[in-house]
Design a protein around this motif. Structure first.
Motif, PDB file in Angstrom:
ATOM      1  N   TYR A   1      -1.653   1.184  -3.698  1.00 32.40           N
ATOM      2  CA  TYR A   1      -2.785   2.061  -3.424  1.00 32.40           C
ATOM      3  C   TYR A   1      -3.526   2.441  -4.707  1.00 32.40           C
ATOM      4  CZ  TYR A   1      -5.337   6.255  -1.925  1.00 32.40           C
ATOM      5  OH  TYR A   1      -6.309   7.197  -1.672  1.00 32.40           O
ATOM      6  N   ASP A   2      -2.803   2.929  -5.714  1.00 33.34           N
ATOM      7  CA  ASP A   2      -3.438   3.325  -6.962  1.00 33.34           C
ATOM      8  C   ASP A   2      -4.092   2.139  -7.661  1.00 33.34           C
ATOM      9  OD1 ASP A   2      -1.793   5.566  -6.254  1.00 33.34           O
ATOM     10  OD2 ASP A   2      -2.029   6.281  -8.303  1.00 33.34           O
ATOM     11  N   VAL A   3      -3.445   0.995  -7.603  1.00 39.03           N
ATOM     12  CA  VAL A   3      -3.983  -0.215  -8.228  1.00 39.03           C
ATOM     13  C   VAL A   3      -5.317  -0.594  -7.591  1.00 39.03           C
ATOM     14  CG1 VAL A   3      -3.619  -2.696  -8.561  1.00 39.03           C
ATOM     15  CG2 VAL A   3      -1.733  -1.093  -8.941  1.00 39.03           C
ATOM     16  N   GLU A   4      -5.377  -0.585  -6.264  1.00 39.47           N
ATOM     17  CA  GLU A   4      -6.609  -0.980  -5.589  1.00 39.47           C
ATOM     18  C   GLU A   4      -7.714   0.068  -5.746  1.00 39.47           C
ATOM     19  OE1 GLU A   4      -6.889  -3.217  -2.073  1.00 39.47           O
ATOM     20  OE2 GLU A   4      -4.717  -3.484  -1.872  1.00 39.47           O
ATOM     21  N   VAL A   5      -7.332   1.343  -5.812  1.00 42.51           N
ATOM     22  CA  VAL A   5      -8.336   2.376  -6.066  1.00 42.51           C
ATOM     23  C   VAL A   5      -8.930   2.174  -7.461  1.00 42.51           C
ATOM     24  CG1 VAL A   5      -8.718   4.842  -6.450  1.00 42.51           C
ATOM     25  CG2 VAL A   5      -7.365   4.094  -4.491  1.00 42.51           C
ATOM     26  N   ALA A   6      -8.082   1.904  -8.446  1.00 43.35           N
ATOM     27  CA  ALA A   6      -8.555   1.685  -9.813  1.00 43.35           C
ATOM     28  C   ALA A   6      -9.465   0.460  -9.885  1.00 43.35           C
ATOM     29  CB  ALA A   6      -7.369   1.521 -10.761  1.00 43.35           C
ATOM     30  N   GLU A   7      -9.095  -0.599  -9.182  1.00 46.37           N
ATOM     31  CA  GLU A   7      -9.931  -1.804  -9.170  1.00 46.37           C
ATOM     32  C   GLU A   7     -11.295  -1.517  -8.549  1.00 46.37           C
ATOM     33  OE1 GLU A   7      -6.452  -5.259  -8.912  1.00 46.37           O
ATOM     34  OE2 GLU A   7      -7.283  -4.395  -7.067  1.00 46.37           O
ATOM     35  N   ALA A   8     -11.315  -0.719  -7.478  1.00 39.78           N
ATOM     36  CA  ALA A   8     -12.581  -0.373  -6.822  1.00 39.78           C
ATOM     37  C   ALA A   8     -13.437   0.496  -7.734  1.00 39.78           C
ATOM     38  CB  ALA A   8     -12.301   0.341  -5.503  1.00 39.78           C
ATOM     39  N   VAL A   9     -12.813   1.396  -8.476  1.00 33.73           N
ATOM     40  CA  VAL A   9     -13.543   2.234  -9.428  1.00 33.73           C
ATOM     41  C   VAL A   9     -14.181   1.377 -10.512  1.00 33.73           C
ATOM     42  CG1 VAL A   9     -13.233   3.911 -11.302  1.00 33.73           C
ATOM     43  CG2 VAL A   9     -12.275   4.376  -9.045  1.00 33.73           C
ATOM     44  N   ALA A  10     -13.413   0.455 -11.083  1.00 34.80           N
ATOM     45  CA  ALA A  10     -13.942  -0.418 -12.126  1.00 34.80           C
ATOM     46  C   ALA A  10     -15.122  -1.239 -11.615  1.00 34.80           C
ATOM     47  CB  ALA A  10     -12.837  -1.338 -12.649  1.00 34.80           C
ATOM     48  N   GLU A  11     -14.991  -1.749 -10.395  1.00 31.54           N
ATOM     49  CA  GLU A  11     -16.087  -2.525  -9.807  1.00 31.54           C
ATOM     50  C   GLU A  11     -17.329  -1.652  -9.633  1.00 31.54           C
ATOM     51  OE1 GLU A  11     -17.082  -5.300  -5.875  1.00 31.54           O
ATOM     52  OE2 GLU A  11     -15.092  -4.412  -6.136  1.00 31.54           O
ATOM     53  N   ASN A  12     -17.131  -0.420  -9.191  1.00 30.01           N
ATOM     54  CA  ASN A  12     -18.260   0.495  -9.023  1.00 30.01           C
ATOM     55  C   ASN A  12     -18.941   0.788 -10.356  1.00 30.01           C
ATOM     56  OD1 ASN A  12     -19.236   3.552  -9.056  1.00 30.01           O
ATOM     57  ND2 ASN A  12     -19.410   2.840  -6.926  1.00 30.01           N
ATOM     58  N   LEU A  13     -18.141   0.899 -11.424  1.00 32.52           N
ATOM     59  CA  LEU A  13     -18.684   1.197 -12.746  1.00 32.52           C
ATOM     60  C   LEU A  13     -19.271  -0.039 -13.428  1.00 32.52           C
ATOM     61  CD1 LEU A  13     -15.921   3.570 -14.183  1.00 32.52           C
ATOM     62  CD2 LEU A  13     -18.127   4.206 -13.203  1.00 32.52           C
ATOM     63  N   GLY A  14     -18.984  -1.205 -12.875  1.00 38.91           N
ATOM     64  CA  GLY A  14     -19.497  -2.436 -13.458  1.00 38.91           C
ATOM     65  C   GLY A  14     -18.768  -2.876 -14.704  1.00 38.91           C
ATOM     66  N   VAL A  15     -17.460  -2.594 -14.764  1.00 40.90           N
ATOM     67  CA  VAL A  15     -16.658  -2.988 -15.922  1.00 40.90           C
ATOM     68  C   VAL A  15     -15.431  -3.765 -15.468  1.00 40.90           C
ATOM     69  CG1 VAL A  15     -17.409  -1.029 -17.315  1.00 40.90           C
ATOM     70  CG2 VAL A  15     -15.359  -0.804 -15.891  1.00 40.90           C
ATOM     71  N   GLU A  16     -14.875  -4.556 -16.375  1.00 43.28           N
ATOM     72  CA  GLU A  16     -13.636  -5.262 -16.095  1.00 43.28           C
ATOM     73  C   GLU A  16     -12.473  -4.278 -16.172  1.00 43.28           C
ATOM     74  OE1 GLU A  16     -12.943  -8.752 -18.410  1.00 43.28           O
ATOM     75  OE2 GLU A  16     -15.066  -9.298 -18.455  1.00 43.28           O
ATOM     76  N   ILE A  17     -11.361  -4.642 -15.565  1.00 39.34           N
ATOM     77  CA  ILE A  17     -10.186  -3.767 -15.598  1.00 39.34           C
ATOM     78  C   ILE A  17      -8.973  -4.526 -16.119  1.00 39.34           C
ATOM     79  CG2 ILE A  17      -9.489  -4.276 -13.210  1.00 39.34           C
ATOM     80  CD1 ILE A  17      -8.690  -1.272 -12.992  1.00 39.34           C
ATOM     81  N   GLU A  18      -8.140  -3.830 -16.850  1.00 38.57           N
ATOM     82  CA  GLU A  18      -6.875  -4.396 -17.351  1.00 38.57           C
ATOM     83  C   GLU A  18      -5.782  -3.354 -17.140  1.00 38.57           C
ATOM     84  OE1 GLU A  18      -4.928  -4.875 -21.705  1.00 38.57           O
ATOM     85  OE2 GLU A  18      -6.811  -5.987 -21.430  1.00 38.57           O
ATOM     86  N   PHE A  19      -4.677  -3.764 -16.547  1.00 32.97           N
ATOM     87  CA  PHE A  19      -3.566  -2.847 -16.322  1.00 32.97           C
ATOM     88  C   PHE A  19      -2.504  -3.036 -17.398  1.00 32.97           C
ATOM     89  CE2 PHE A  19      -5.349  -3.199 -12.025  1.00 32.97           C
ATOM     90  CZ  PHE A  19      -5.435  -1.862 -11.681  1.00 32.97           C
ATOM     91  N   GLN A  20      -1.959  -1.933 -17.868  1.00 31.34           N
ATOM     92  CA  GLN A  20      -0.827  -1.962 -18.789  1.00 31.34           C
ATOM     93  C   GLN A  20       0.331  -1.236 -18.118  1.00 31.34           C
ATOM     94  OE1 GLN A  20      -1.276  -0.824 -22.848  1.00 31.34           O
ATOM     95  NE2 GLN A  20      -3.074  -2.100 -23.197  1.00 31.34           N
ATOM     96  N   GLU A  21       1.370  -1.970 -17.783  1.00 29.99           N
ATOM     97  CA  GLU A  21       2.519  -1.372 -17.111  1.00 29.99           C
ATOM     98  C   GLU A  21       3.389  -0.628 -18.127  1.00 29.99           C
ATOM     99  OE1 GLU A  21       4.439  -3.861 -14.130  1.00 29.99           O
ATOM    100  OE2 GLU A  21       2.696  -5.210 -14.247  1.00 29.99           O
TER     101      GLU A  21
END
Length: 264
Positions: A66-86
């Motif tokens: 859930y958090d991962v997909e919310v973050a991806e949707a936020v990045a898409e809305n902002l028009g930026v790429e996303i990178e996750f660091q575990e």
């Protein structure tokens, strides 16, 4: 054409060319990401990767939740790429302070203590906390009953604070999975966690050995968190979340992972 007018025309043209060049440079170095203080225009997000259903690896080893997909949707809305660091939860705020990532998407609960040091976006999850005990435990029926008992908790979580406030001795764990294992083995008396975490576990695993003994009256709100110097990023994320709430994206993700909208 007068000499002065000709000079003005050349000057205007030069200014326009410089403006176009500057715009091109901004795009190449990150565009929207630069305005938000992101390195190379990329939103770097910390998450555990072991916290189902919020952030975990599926059967193909892909990072989902859930958090991962919310973050991806936020990045898409902002028009930026996303990178996750575990990152392990107990080290996640230290990494944020050190600038290793821009924000955290890992069910970070908004608390007065954290608000004193960090800036939060608007919430994207609203839930309660649950006190979980062994199925045959009838001695613990409220949070007050934790006095003198042992509760398995992540040391930096708000649930750890709740356990200690009620007199529990805390057994440090890395997360929910380890806490449940200790509980089922009879090595601890209880654990406190998010109600959504418990519901997901009950829906996907054999939860016959545990039960909910009590639930918090107050709701907890989880949001993206940034350091104070990146307040503009928190504001932008809040705007993106409002867009995602309005267009139904947050509700859809809640339905996907929990069977209901958990964003408000």
């Amino acid at each position: 054409m007068s000499r002065n007018r000709a000079l003005l025309t050349v000057t205007a043209a030069s200014a326009a060319l410089l403006a176009l060049t500057a715009c091109g440079s901004s795009d190449e170095s990150g565009g929207a990401g630069d305005e938000l203080g992101l390195s190379g225009g990329k939103l770097v997000v910390a998450t555990e990767g072991t916290y189902r259903p919020f952030s975990y690896h599926d059967e193909t080893d892909e990072l989902v939740g859930y958090d991962v997909e919310v973050a991806e949707a936020v990045a898409e809305n902002l028009g930026v790429e996303i990178e996750f660091q575990e990152t392990q939860w107990d080290a996640i705020f230290a990494g944020l302070d050190a600038g290793r990532f821009d924000t955290i998407a890992n069910q970070v609960t908004i608390t007065p203590e954290r608000e004193a040091d960090y800036v939060f976006s608007t919430p994207y999850t609203v839930s309660t906390g649950v006190l979980v005990v062994a199925a045959d435990n009838n001695d613990i029926t409220s949070f007050a009953d934790l006095d003198g008992k042992t509760s398995a908790q992540s040391l930096t979580s708000n649930w750890n604070d709740l356990a200690k406030e009620n007199g529990a001795t805390v057994e440090a764990v890395e997360g929910w999975a380890q806490a449940v294992a200790l509980l089922e083995q009879g090595r601890v008396d209880a654990t406190i966690n998010d109600s959504l975490t418990y519901l997901d576990y009950a829906n996907t695993e054999d939860a016959s050995g545990i039960k909910v003994a009590a639930e918090t009256d107050e709701e907890s709100q989880s949001a993206f968190v940034v350091t104070p110097e990146k307040e503009a990023l928190a504001t932008a994320i809040s705007g993106a979340l409002e867009d995602l709430r309005a267009d139904g994206t947050l509700a859809e993700l809640g339905e996907k992972y929990f069977g209901e909208d958990v964003s408000e």
